[in-house]
Scaffold this motif. Structure first.
Motif, PDB file in Angstrom:
ATOM      1  N   UNK A 165       0.811  -1.220   0.000  1.00  0.00           N
ATOM      2  CA  UNK A 165       0.000   0.000   0.000  1.00  0.00           C
ATOM      3  C   UNK A 165       0.840   1.263   0.000  1.00  0.00           C
ATOM      4  N   UNK A 166       2.118   1.122   0.306  1.00  0.00           N
ATOM      5  CA  UNK A 166       3.025   2.266   0.249  1.00  0.00           C
ATOM      6  C   UNK A 166       4.340   1.801  -0.357  1.00  0.00           C
ATOM      7  N   UNK A 167       4.772   2.501  -1.376  1.00  0.00           N
ATOM      8  CA  UNK A 167       6.016   2.163  -2.057  1.00  0.00           C
ATOM      9  C   UNK A 167       6.723   3.457  -2.421  1.00  0.00           C
ATOM     10  N   UNK A 168       8.040   3.437  -2.294  1.00  0.00           N
ATOM     11  CA  UNK A 168       8.853   4.602  -2.653  1.00  0.00           C
ATOM     12  C   UNK A 168      10.055   4.110  -3.429  1.00  0.00           C
ATOM     13  N   UNK A 169      10.590   4.992  -4.263  1.00  0.00           N
ATOM     14  CA  UNK A 169      11.775   4.633  -5.034  1.00  0.00           C
ATOM     15  C   UNK A 169      12.735   5.807  -5.090  1.00  0.00           C
ATOM     16  N   UNK A 170      13.959   5.469  -5.379  1.00  0.00           N
ATOM     17  CA  UNK A 170      15.017   6.451  -5.574  1.00  0.00           C
ATOM     18  C   UNK A 170      15.729   6.063  -6.864  1.00  0.00           C
ATOM     19  N   UNK A 171      15.823   6.990  -7.823  1.00  0.00           N
ATOM     20  CA  UNK A 171      16.422   6.721  -9.132  1.00  0.00           C
ATOM     21  C   UNK A 171      17.592   7.667  -9.356  1.00  0.00           C
ATOM     22  N   UNK A 172      18.696   7.126  -9.878  1.00  0.00           N
ATOM     23  CA  UNK A 172      19.839   7.983 -10.172  1.00  0.00           C
ATOM     24  C   UNK A 172      20.691   7.361 -11.271  1.00  0.00           C
ATOM     25  N   UNK A 173      21.265   8.232 -12.084  1.00  0.00           N
ATOM     26  CA  UNK A 173      22.132   7.826 -13.181  1.00  0.00           C
ATOM     27  C   UNK A 173      23.571   8.166 -12.824  1.00  0.00           C
ATOM     28  N   UNK A 174      24.480   7.198 -13.007  1.00  0.00           N
ATOM     29  CA  UNK A 174      25.897   7.365 -12.698  1.00  0.00           C
ATOM     30  C   UNK A 174      26.729   7.174 -13.959  1.00  0.00           C
ATOM     31  N   UNK A 175      27.869   7.856 -14.018  1.00  0.00           N
ATOM     32  CA  UNK A 175      28.830   7.650 -15.099  1.00  0.00           C
ATOM     33  C   UNK A 175      30.151   7.226 -14.485  1.00  0.00           C
ATOM     34  N   UNK A 176      30.800   6.282 -15.136  1.00  0.00           N
ATOM     35  CA  UNK A 176      32.059   5.776 -14.607  1.00  0.00           C
ATOM     36  C   UNK A 176      33.221   6.613 -15.124  1.00  0.00           C
ATOM     37  N   UNK A 199      25.800   3.602 -15.154  1.00  0.00           N
ATOM     38  CA  UNK A 199      25.041   2.734 -14.271  1.00  0.00           C
ATOM     39  C   UNK A 199      23.758   3.441 -13.891  1.00  0.00           C
ATOM     40  N   UNK A 200      22.629   2.728 -13.995  1.00  0.00           N
ATOM     41  CA  UNK A 200      21.332   3.276 -13.613  1.00  0.00           C
ATOM     42  C   UNK A 200      20.931   2.567 -12.322  1.00  0.00           C
ATOM     43  N   UNK A 201      20.836   3.321 -11.226  1.00  0.00           N
ATOM     44  CA  UNK A 201      20.570   2.755  -9.916  1.00  0.00           C
ATOM     45  C   UNK A 201      19.144   3.051  -9.493  1.00  0.00           C
ATOM     46  N   UNK A 202      18.465   2.032  -8.984  1.00  0.00           N
ATOM     47  CA  UNK A 202      17.143   2.236  -8.400  1.00  0.00           C
ATOM     48  C   UNK A 202      17.070   1.491  -7.075  1.00  0.00           C
ATOM     49  N   UNK A 203      16.512   2.149  -6.087  1.00  0.00           N
ATOM     50  CA  UNK A 203      16.322   1.582  -4.758  1.00  0.00           C
ATOM     51  C   UNK A 203      14.833   1.610  -4.470  1.00  0.00           C
ATOM     52  N   UNK A 204      14.282   0.505  -3.963  1.00  0.00           N
ATOM     53  CA  UNK A 204      12.840   0.368  -3.752  1.00  0.00           C
ATOM     54  C   UNK A 204      12.556   0.130  -2.277  1.00  0.00           C
ATOM     55  N   UNK A 205      11.613   0.903  -1.727  1.00  0.00           N
ATOM     56  CA  UNK A 205      11.283   0.836  -0.308  1.00  0.00           C
ATOM     57  C   UNK A 205       9.795   0.628  -0.112  1.00  0.00           C
ATOM     58  N   UNK A 230       5.825   6.168  -4.970  1.00  0.00           N
ATOM     59  CA  UNK A 230       5.289   5.544  -6.184  1.00  0.00           C
ATOM     60  C   UNK A 230       3.765   5.557  -6.178  1.00  0.00           C
ATOM     61  N   UNK A 231       3.151   5.301  -5.032  1.00  0.00           N
ATOM     62  CA  UNK A 231       1.687   5.257  -4.968  1.00  0.00           C
ATOM     63  C   UNK A 231       1.068   6.620  -5.273  1.00  0.00           C
ATOM     64  N   UNK A 232       1.629   7.694  -4.701  1.00  0.00           N
ATOM     65  CA  UNK A 232       1.114   9.035  -4.986  1.00  0.00           C
ATOM     66  C   UNK A 232       1.356   9.411  -6.442  1.00  0.00           C
ATOM     67  N   UNK A 233       2.525   9.053  -6.967  1.00  0.00           N
ATOM     68  CA  UNK A 233       2.842   9.373  -8.352  1.00  0.00           C
ATOM     69  C   UNK A 233       1.893   8.653  -9.321  1.00  0.00           C
TER      70      UNK A 233
END
Length: 181
Positions: free
Chosen positions: A69-80, A159-165, A95-98
């Motif tokens: 019922x509640x989900x959040x994410x964090x997205x970020x793009x990295x270059x090596x 690198x494309x990083x995503x973290x899910x909570x 994510x739910x509100x979005x």
């Protein structure tokens, strides 16, 4: 006289096409990590190469505590460079509100998330999520177009990083690595 002008025009177009630089994104690796195996685990997480020009990503996360019922994410793009350095700002959102409002589509990272969730996942709806999460055959051509046209990135390793909570705790991370040549 007409033939010479036509020949010169054809040669100019031909040499322009040869000298034009075309960027191409290529998958190199994917890493899916479950932080809490009692909450979710990954059934599969892979890059499939069908032939030299068609590759895709498929991910399936089995959710053990449904519904979400509640989900959040964090997205970020990295270059090596010597190590992976952030290229874009860290975009964190609920994510739910979005999914309920679909606001802020001007942000390129949110637009990328929205297009992927609409076309290639089973998460294009409001919360609650009462099913397993799946990314089904996300093709390299889609990301190549996004990373070279929408976000004009220079050649390099990314690198494309995503973290899910969920419920205030980080549950999973997904790293997608690639090259832009």
């Amino acid at each position: 006289m007409y033939f010479k002008r036509a020949l010169i025009l054809i040669l100019v177009i031909f040499f322009k096409n040869i000298t034009e630089i075309v960027s191409k994104f290529e998958f190199t690796n994917i890493k899916c990590n479950s932080k809490d195996k009692s909450f979710l685990d990954f059934e599969y997480c892979y890059i499939k190469s069908v032939n030299r020009s068609y590759k895709y990503i498929s991910i399936r996360a089995n959710i053990h505590e449904k519904p979400i019922k509640d989900a959040a994410t964090s997205l970020q793009l990295f270059r090596r460079f010597r190590s992976y350095m952030p290229v874009s700002l860290n975009i964190s959102f609920d994510v739910c509100k979005y999914m309920a409002s679909k606001k802020n589509l001007r942000d390129p990272m949110l637009r990328l998330y929205d297009e992927i969730s609409t076309k290639y996942t089973n998460t294009n709806h409001k919360c609650p999520f009462d099913h397993d999460i799946e990314v089904d055959k996300l093709p390299i051509q889609f990301l190549s177009q996004h990373f070279t046209d929408v976000l004009p990135l220079p050649p390099g390793e990314y690198g494309f990083f995503s973290s899910w909570s969920s419920k205030g705790a980080e549950r999973a991370t997904v790293w997608v690595y690639g090259n832009i040549a």
